[in-house]
Design an enzyme around this catalytic site. Sequence first.
Site, short mmCIF file in Angstrom:
data_model
loop_
_atom_site.label_atom_id
_atom_site.label_comp_id
_atom_site.label_asym_id
_atom_site.label_seq_id
_atom_site.Cartn_x
_atom_site.Cartn_y
_atom_site.Cartn_z
N CYS A 24 -0.25 1.07 2.69
CA CYS A 24 1.00 1.03 1.91
C CYS A 24 1.57 -0.39 1.88
CB CYS A 24 2.01 2.01 2.50
SG CYS A 24 3.57 2.02 1.61
N CYS B 69 5.37 -0.62 2.15
CA CYS B 69 5.88 -0.42 3.52
C CYS B 69 5.62 -1.66 4.38
CB CYS B 69 5.20 0.76 4.21
SG CYS B 69 4.89 2.18 3.17
N ASP B 70 4.44 -2.22 4.29
CA ASP B 70 4.01 -3.20 5.29
C ASP B 70 3.79 -4.63 4.78
OD1 ASP B 70 4.01 -1.15 7.18
OD2 ASP B 70 1.98 -0.54 6.65
#
Length: 315
Positions: free
Chosen positions: A134, A137-138
Amino acid sequence: MEKIKVLIIGSGPAGYTAAIYAARAELKPVMYTGIQPGGQLMITTEVENYPGYPEGIMGPAMMDNFRAQAERFGTDIRYGLATEVDFSSYPLKVTIDEEHQVEAESVIIATGASAKWLGLESEQRLNGFGVSACAVCDGFFFRGQDVAIVGAGDTACEEATYLSKLCKKVYMIVRREEMRASKAMQSRVLNTPNIEVLWNTETKEILGDKGVEAAMVINRTTGVERKLDVTGFFVAIGHQPNTDIFKGKMQMDENGYLITVPGSSKTNIEGVFACGDVQDHVYRQAVTAAGTGCMAALDAERFLVMKEHEHDVIA
Ligand code: NDP
Protein backbone atom coordinates in the site's frame (compact mmCIF):
# COMPACT_ATOMS: atom_id res chain seq x y z
CA MET A 1 -29.54 -23.25 16.45
CA GLU A 2 -28.07 -20.14 18.04
CA LYS A 3 -30.06 -16.98 17.36
CA ILE A 4 -28.24 -13.69 16.86
CA LYS A 5 -29.62 -10.23 16.18
CA VAL A 6 -26.56 -8.72 14.47
CA LEU A 7 -23.84 -11.02 13.21
CA ILE A 8 -20.61 -9.36 12.11
CA ILE A 9 -18.22 -11.37 9.98
CA GLY A 10 -14.67 -10.00 9.98
CA SER A 11 -12.58 -7.96 12.39
CA GLY A 12 -10.79 -5.17 10.54
CA PRO A 13 -11.61 -1.47 10.99
CA ALA A 14 -14.96 -1.95 9.21
CA GLY A 15 -16.07 -4.88 11.38
CA TYR A 16 -14.98 -3.31 14.67
CA THR A 17 -16.59 0.03 13.86
CA ALA A 18 -19.84 -1.75 12.98
CA ALA A 19 -19.53 -3.59 16.31
CA ILE A 20 -19.02 -0.37 18.31
CA TYR A 21 -22.11 1.22 16.78
CA ALA A 22 -24.27 -1.90 17.00
CA ALA A 23 -23.25 -2.57 20.61
CA ARG A 24 -23.97 1.00 21.65
CA ALA A 25 -27.41 0.62 20.05
CA GLU A 26 -27.88 -2.39 22.37
CA LEU A 27 -28.18 -4.83 19.49
CA LYS A 28 -25.82 -7.32 21.21
CA PRO A 29 -23.63 -7.93 18.17
CA VAL A 30 -21.68 -11.13 17.83
CA MET A 31 -18.47 -10.91 15.82
CA TYR A 32 -16.56 -13.77 14.26
CA THR A 33 -13.03 -12.55 13.68
CA GLY A 34 -11.86 -14.76 10.81
CA ILE A 35 -8.43 -16.35 10.75
CA GLN A 36 -6.53 -13.07 10.93
CA PRO A 37 -8.16 -11.11 13.78
CA GLY A 38 -7.59 -7.42 13.12
CA GLY A 39 -7.31 -7.89 9.37
CA GLN A 40 -4.76 -6.30 7.07
CA LEU A 41 -3.60 -3.74 9.64
CA MET A 42 -2.06 -6.56 11.65
CA ILE A 43 0.61 -6.85 8.97
CA THR A 44 1.34 -3.14 8.71
CA THR A 45 3.83 -1.28 10.82
CA GLU A 46 3.14 2.37 11.53
CA VAL A 47 -0.15 4.02 10.60
CA GLU A 48 0.25 7.78 10.26
CA ASN A 49 -2.85 8.75 8.32
CA TYR A 50 -5.63 7.64 10.67
CA PRO A 51 -7.11 10.79 12.20
CA GLY A 52 -6.81 11.06 15.95
CA TYR A 53 -3.29 9.67 16.24
CA PRO A 54 -1.04 12.71 15.76
CA GLU A 55 2.08 10.70 16.60
CA GLY A 56 1.02 7.72 14.47
CA ILE A 57 0.33 4.24 15.83
CA MET A 58 1.42 0.71 14.98
CA GLY A 59 -1.23 -1.18 12.99
CA PRO A 60 -1.61 -4.03 15.54
CA ALA A 61 -1.85 -1.55 18.45
CA MET A 62 -4.55 0.34 16.62
CA MET A 63 -6.53 -2.84 16.11
CA ASP A 64 -6.15 -3.67 19.82
CA ASN A 65 -7.77 -0.30 20.53
CA PHE A 66 -10.59 -0.99 18.09
CA ARG A 67 -11.18 -4.33 19.74
CA ALA A 68 -11.12 -2.91 23.27
CA GLN A 69 -13.64 -0.25 22.27
CA ALA A 70 -15.95 -2.84 20.70
CA GLU A 71 -15.67 -5.04 23.81
CA ARG A 72 -16.28 -2.13 26.15
CA PHE A 73 -19.84 -1.82 24.85
CA GLY A 74 -20.47 -5.55 25.02
CA THR A 75 -19.63 -7.00 21.61
CA ASP A 76 -19.31 -10.76 21.85
CA ILE A 77 -16.05 -11.32 19.95
CA ARG A 78 -15.32 -14.90 18.98
CA TYR A 79 -12.45 -16.47 17.09
CA GLY A 80 -13.95 -18.36 14.17
CA LEU A 81 -14.41 -18.43 10.43
CA ALA A 82 -17.70 -18.23 8.57
CA THR A 83 -17.51 -21.20 6.22
CA GLU A 84 -20.97 -21.25 4.63
CA VAL A 85 -23.98 -19.01 4.27
CA ASP A 86 -27.58 -19.65 3.34
CA PHE A 87 -29.29 -16.38 2.51
CA SER A 88 -32.09 -18.01 0.52
CA SER A 89 -34.59 -17.55 3.33
CA TYR A 90 -35.05 -15.34 6.39
CA PRO A 91 -33.70 -15.45 9.12
CA LEU A 92 -30.25 -15.67 7.56
CA LYS A 93 -28.16 -18.77 8.21
CA VAL A 94 -24.41 -18.85 8.65
CA THR A 95 -22.16 -21.78 9.49
CA ILE A 96 -19.07 -21.14 11.58
CA ASP A 97 -16.01 -23.39 11.34
CA GLU A 98 -18.08 -25.90 9.35
CA GLU A 99 -20.04 -27.00 12.42
CA HIS A 100 -21.70 -24.23 14.42
CA GLN A 101 -24.95 -23.00 12.88
CA VAL A 102 -26.27 -19.56 13.65
CA GLU A 103 -29.46 -17.86 12.63
CA ALA A 104 -29.14 -14.10 12.27
CA GLU A 105 -31.69 -11.33 11.91
CA SER A 106 -29.04 -9.24 10.18
CA VAL A 107 -25.54 -9.91 8.89
CA ILE A 108 -22.75 -7.38 8.41
CA ILE A 109 -20.05 -8.63 6.07
CA ALA A 110 -16.65 -7.08 6.76
CA THR A 111 -14.37 -9.82 5.48
CA GLY A 112 -12.02 -7.41 3.69
CA ALA A 113 -9.63 -8.12 0.89
CA SER A 114 -6.16 -9.57 0.74
CA ALA A 115 -3.30 -8.13 -1.25
CA LYS A 116 -1.81 -10.49 -3.80
CA TRP A 117 1.88 -11.15 -3.35
CA LEU A 118 4.64 -12.32 -5.67
CA GLY A 119 5.37 -15.36 -3.53
CA LEU A 120 9.04 -14.68 -2.75
CA GLU A 121 10.41 -15.69 0.63
CA SER A 122 12.20 -12.34 0.98
CA GLU A 123 8.94 -10.52 0.26
CA GLN A 124 7.21 -12.12 3.25
CA ARG A 125 10.26 -11.79 5.52
CA LEU A 126 10.60 -8.05 4.81
CA ASN A 127 6.87 -7.35 4.81
CA GLY A 128 6.40 -4.25 6.97
CA PHE A 129 10.16 -3.62 6.87
CA GLY A 130 10.38 -1.95 3.48
CA VAL A 131 8.01 -4.25 1.62
CA SER A 132 4.45 -2.99 1.41
CA ALA A 133 1.28 -3.52 -0.60
CA CYS A 134 0.00 0.00 0.00
CA ALA A 135 1.83 3.06 -1.30
CA VAL A 136 -0.70 5.48 0.15
CA CYS A 137 -0.17 3.94 3.60
CA ASP A 138 3.61 3.57 3.55
CA GLY A 139 5.03 5.77 0.78
CA PHE A 140 5.68 8.61 3.19
CA PHE A 141 8.33 6.56 5.02
CA PHE A 142 10.44 6.56 1.85
CA ARG A 143 10.38 10.24 0.99
CA GLY A 144 13.54 11.35 -0.75
CA GLN A 145 14.58 7.73 -1.33
CA ASP A 146 14.59 5.32 -4.29
CA VAL A 147 11.81 2.73 -4.40
CA ALA A 148 10.42 0.05 -6.72
CA ILE A 149 6.85 -0.94 -7.45
CA VAL A 150 5.67 -4.11 -9.19
CA GLY A 151 2.50 -4.23 -11.29
CA ALA A 152 1.02 -2.72 -14.41
CA GLY A 153 -2.65 -2.15 -13.61
CA ASP A 154 -4.43 1.04 -12.61
CA THR A 155 -3.41 0.59 -8.97
CA ALA A 156 0.29 0.25 -9.82
CA CYS A 157 0.15 3.32 -12.07
CA GLU A 158 -1.73 5.34 -9.48
CA GLU A 159 0.66 4.30 -6.73
CA ALA A 160 3.76 4.86 -8.88
CA THR A 161 2.52 8.39 -9.59
CA TYR A 162 1.83 8.93 -5.89
CA LEU A 163 5.31 7.67 -4.97
CA SER A 164 6.98 9.83 -7.64
CA LYS A 165 5.87 12.91 -5.71
CA LEU A 166 7.49 11.71 -2.49
CA CYS A 167 10.47 9.71 -3.64
CA LYS A 168 13.60 10.55 -5.54
CA LYS A 169 13.23 7.74 -8.07
CA VAL A 170 10.58 5.09 -8.74
CA TYR A 171 11.33 1.91 -10.68
CA MET A 172 8.16 0.35 -12.04
CA ILE A 173 8.59 -3.36 -12.69
CA VAL A 174 6.27 -4.58 -15.47
CA ARG A 175 6.30 -8.25 -16.38
CA ARG A 176 5.12 -7.87 -19.97
CA GLU A 177 5.93 -5.39 -22.73
CA GLU A 178 2.69 -3.56 -22.17
CA MET A 179 0.54 -2.42 -19.27
CA ARG A 180 -2.97 -3.44 -18.39
CA ALA A 181 -3.76 0.00 -16.97
CA SER A 182 -5.98 2.52 -18.72
CA LYS A 183 -4.23 4.71 -21.30
CA ALA A 184 -4.67 7.84 -19.20
CA MET A 185 -2.99 6.25 -16.18
CA GLN A 186 -0.17 4.87 -18.34
CA SER A 187 0.54 8.18 -19.98
CA ARG A 188 0.76 9.84 -16.58
CA VAL A 189 3.39 7.29 -15.56
CA LEU A 190 5.30 7.52 -18.83
CA ASN A 191 5.40 11.30 -18.62
CA THR A 192 6.74 11.43 -15.09
CA PRO A 193 10.50 11.99 -15.31
CA ASN A 194 11.45 10.21 -12.08
CA ILE A 195 9.56 7.00 -12.91
CA GLU A 196 11.59 4.46 -14.89
CA VAL A 197 9.53 1.62 -16.32
CA LEU A 198 11.37 -1.70 -16.58
CA TRP A 199 9.48 -3.67 -19.25
CA ASN A 200 9.53 -7.46 -19.51
CA THR A 201 11.01 -7.60 -16.06
CA GLU A 202 10.53 -9.96 -13.14
CA THR A 203 11.69 -9.69 -9.56
CA LYS A 204 14.12 -12.42 -8.55
CA GLU A 205 14.71 -11.42 -4.95
CA ILE A 206 14.42 -8.56 -2.52
CA LEU A 207 17.70 -8.09 -0.71
CA GLY A 208 18.19 -6.97 2.87
CA ASP A 209 18.45 -8.29 6.36
CA LYS A 210 16.43 -6.05 8.66
CA GLY A 211 15.07 -3.81 5.92
CA VAL A 212 15.05 -3.56 2.14
CA GLU A 213 18.48 -2.71 0.71
CA ALA A 214 18.02 -3.60 -2.97
CA ALA A 215 16.02 -5.69 -5.42
CA MET A 216 17.37 -8.10 -8.02
CA VAL A 217 15.37 -8.07 -11.22
CA ILE A 218 15.79 -9.94 -14.48
CA ASN A 219 14.78 -9.01 -18.01
CA ARG A 220 12.68 -11.91 -19.30
CA THR A 221 13.76 -11.44 -22.92
CA THR A 222 17.47 -10.81 -22.57
CA GLY A 223 18.08 -12.63 -19.28
CA VAL A 224 20.10 -9.64 -18.08
CA GLU A 225 19.98 -9.14 -14.33
CA ARG A 226 20.00 -5.77 -12.66
CA LYS A 227 20.34 -4.68 -9.05
CA LEU A 228 18.07 -1.81 -8.07
CA ASP A 229 19.32 0.15 -5.07
CA VAL A 230 15.98 0.73 -3.40
CA THR A 231 14.90 0.98 0.23
CA GLY A 232 11.20 0.49 -0.41
CA PHE A 233 9.54 -2.26 -2.44
CA PHE A 234 5.85 -1.95 -3.26
CA VAL A 235 3.70 -4.75 -4.60
CA ALA A 236 0.61 -3.61 -6.52
CA ILE A 237 -0.49 -6.68 -8.44
CA GLY A 238 -4.10 -6.63 -7.32
CA HIS A 239 -6.26 -7.52 -4.38
CA GLN A 240 -8.56 -10.44 -3.81
CA PRO A 241 -11.79 -9.70 -1.94
CA ASN A 242 -12.53 -12.37 0.64
CA THR A 243 -15.85 -13.41 -0.82
CA ASP A 244 -15.46 -17.09 -1.72
CA ILE A 245 -18.29 -18.20 0.58
CA PHE A 246 -20.70 -15.68 -0.97
CA LYS A 247 -20.15 -16.73 -4.60
CA GLY A 248 -23.43 -17.50 -6.33
CA LYS A 249 -25.35 -16.30 -3.27
CA MET A 250 -25.03 -12.53 -3.53
CA GLN A 251 -24.45 -9.93 -6.21
CA MET A 252 -20.78 -9.21 -6.84
CA ASP A 253 -18.82 -7.56 -9.63
CA GLU A 254 -16.58 -9.41 -12.07
CA ASN A 255 -13.66 -9.20 -9.61
CA GLY A 256 -15.65 -10.67 -6.73
CA TYR A 257 -16.30 -7.43 -4.79
CA LEU A 258 -19.75 -7.30 -3.17
CA ILE A 259 -22.08 -4.75 -4.70
CA THR A 260 -23.82 -2.31 -2.38
CA VAL A 261 -26.55 0.19 -3.15
CA PRO A 262 -24.67 3.51 -3.67
CA GLY A 263 -24.70 5.68 -0.57
CA SER A 264 -25.53 2.74 1.71
CA SER A 265 -24.17 -0.60 2.85
CA LYS A 266 -27.18 -2.57 1.58
CA THR A 267 -26.52 -5.61 -0.56
CA ASN A 268 -29.07 -7.32 -2.79
CA ILE A 269 -30.07 -9.58 0.13
CA GLU A 270 -32.49 -8.13 2.65
CA GLY A 271 -30.82 -7.84 6.04
CA VAL A 272 -27.29 -8.34 4.71
CA PHE A 273 -24.95 -5.36 4.71
CA ALA A 274 -21.37 -5.03 3.49
CA CYS A 275 -18.65 -2.63 4.57
CA GLY A 276 -14.92 -2.08 4.17
CA ASP A 277 -12.65 -3.45 1.49
CA VAL A 278 -14.94 -6.37 0.63
CA GLN A 279 -17.09 -3.84 -1.24
CA ASP A 280 -14.52 -1.14 -2.03
CA HIS A 281 -11.67 -1.58 -4.48
CA VAL A 282 -11.14 2.13 -4.93
CA TYR A 283 -10.24 3.74 -1.58
CA ARG A 284 -9.17 0.76 0.58
CA GLN A 285 -8.17 2.87 3.58
CA ALA A 286 -8.67 2.06 7.27
CA VAL A 287 -10.59 5.27 7.75
CA THR A 288 -12.93 4.66 4.79
CA ALA A 289 -13.47 1.08 5.97
CA ALA A 290 -14.36 2.37 9.44
CA GLY A 291 -16.76 4.89 7.90
CA THR A 292 -18.62 2.22 5.97
CA GLY A 293 -18.64 0.00 9.09
CA CYS A 294 -20.57 2.75 10.84
CA MET A 295 -22.97 2.92 7.89
CA ALA A 296 -23.54 -0.84 8.04
CA ALA A 297 -24.44 -0.78 11.73
CA LEU A 298 -26.86 2.12 11.24
CA ASP A 299 -28.41 0.40 8.20
CA ALA A 300 -28.76 -2.84 10.18
CA GLU A 301 -30.34 -1.01 13.11
CA ARG A 302 -32.89 0.69 10.81
CA PHE A 303 -33.61 -2.60 9.10
CA LEU A 304 -34.28 -4.35 12.43
CA VAL A 305 -36.61 -1.56 13.57
CA MET A 306 -38.50 -1.87 10.29
CA LYS A 307 -38.74 -5.67 10.68
CA GLU A 308 -40.05 -5.30 14.22
CA HIS A 309 -42.62 -2.82 13.02
CA GLU A 310 -43.70 -5.23 10.23
CA HIS A 311 -44.01 -7.96 12.84
CA ASP A 312 -46.13 -5.73 15.10
CA VAL A 313 -48.46 -4.81 12.22
CA ILE A 314 -48.94 -8.51 11.30
CA ALA A 315 -49.45 -9.49 14.94
P1 NDP B 1 -5.31 -5.54 -11.96
O1 NDP B 1 -5.73 -6.94 -11.82
O2 NDP B 1 -6.03 -4.65 -12.93
O3 NDP B 1 -3.79 -5.49 -12.40
C1 NDP B 1 -2.83 -6.29 -11.79
C2 NDP B 1 -1.50 -6.05 -12.48
O4 NDP B 1 -0.50 -6.78 -11.76
C3 NDP B 1 -1.45 -6.50 -13.92
O5 NDP B 1 -0.75 -5.58 -14.70
C4 NDP B 1 -0.69 -7.82 -13.85
O6 NDP B 1 0.11 -8.08 -14.95
C5 NDP B 1 0.23 -7.58 -12.69
N1 NDP B 1 0.59 -8.83 -12.03
C6 NDP B 1 -0.23 -9.79 -11.55
N2 NDP B 1 0.48 -10.79 -11.01
C7 NDP B 1 1.79 -10.45 -11.15
C8 NDP B 1 3.00 -11.06 -10.80
N3 NDP B 1 3.02 -12.23 -10.17
N4 NDP B 1 4.16 -10.44 -11.12
C9 NDP B 1 4.15 -9.24 -11.74
N5 NDP B 1 3.04 -8.60 -12.10
C10 NDP B 1 1.86 -9.19 -11.81
O7 NDP B 1 -5.31 -4.93 -10.45
P2 NDP B 1 -5.40 -3.43 -9.96
O8 NDP B 1 -5.28 -3.50 -8.49
O9 NDP B 1 -4.45 -2.57 -10.68
O10 NDP B 1 -6.87 -2.97 -10.32
C11 NDP B 1 -8.02 -3.68 -9.84
C12 NDP B 1 -9.29 -3.01 -10.40
O11 NDP B 1 -9.46 -1.73 -9.80
C13 NDP B 1 -9.22 -2.78 -11.90
O12 NDP B 1 -10.49 -2.97 -12.45
C14 NDP B 1 -8.82 -1.33 -12.00
O13 NDP B 1 -9.22 -0.73 -13.21
C15 NDP B 1 -9.53 -0.72 -10.79
N6 NDP B 1 -8.86 0.50 -10.31
C16 NDP B 1 -9.29 1.71 -10.76
C17 NDP B 1 -8.69 2.87 -10.37
C18 NDP B 1 -9.21 4.15 -10.87
O14 NDP B 1 -10.03 4.15 -11.77
N7 NDP B 1 -8.78 5.26 -10.32
C19 NDP B 1 -7.55 2.88 -9.44
C20 NDP B 1 -7.13 1.56 -9.05
C21 NDP B 1 -7.78 0.43 -9.48
P3 NDP B 1 -0.50 -8.58 -16.37
O15 NDP B 1 -1.10 -7.36 -16.98
O16 NDP B 1 0.70 -9.07 -17.09
O17 NDP B 1 -1.49 -9.64 -16.06
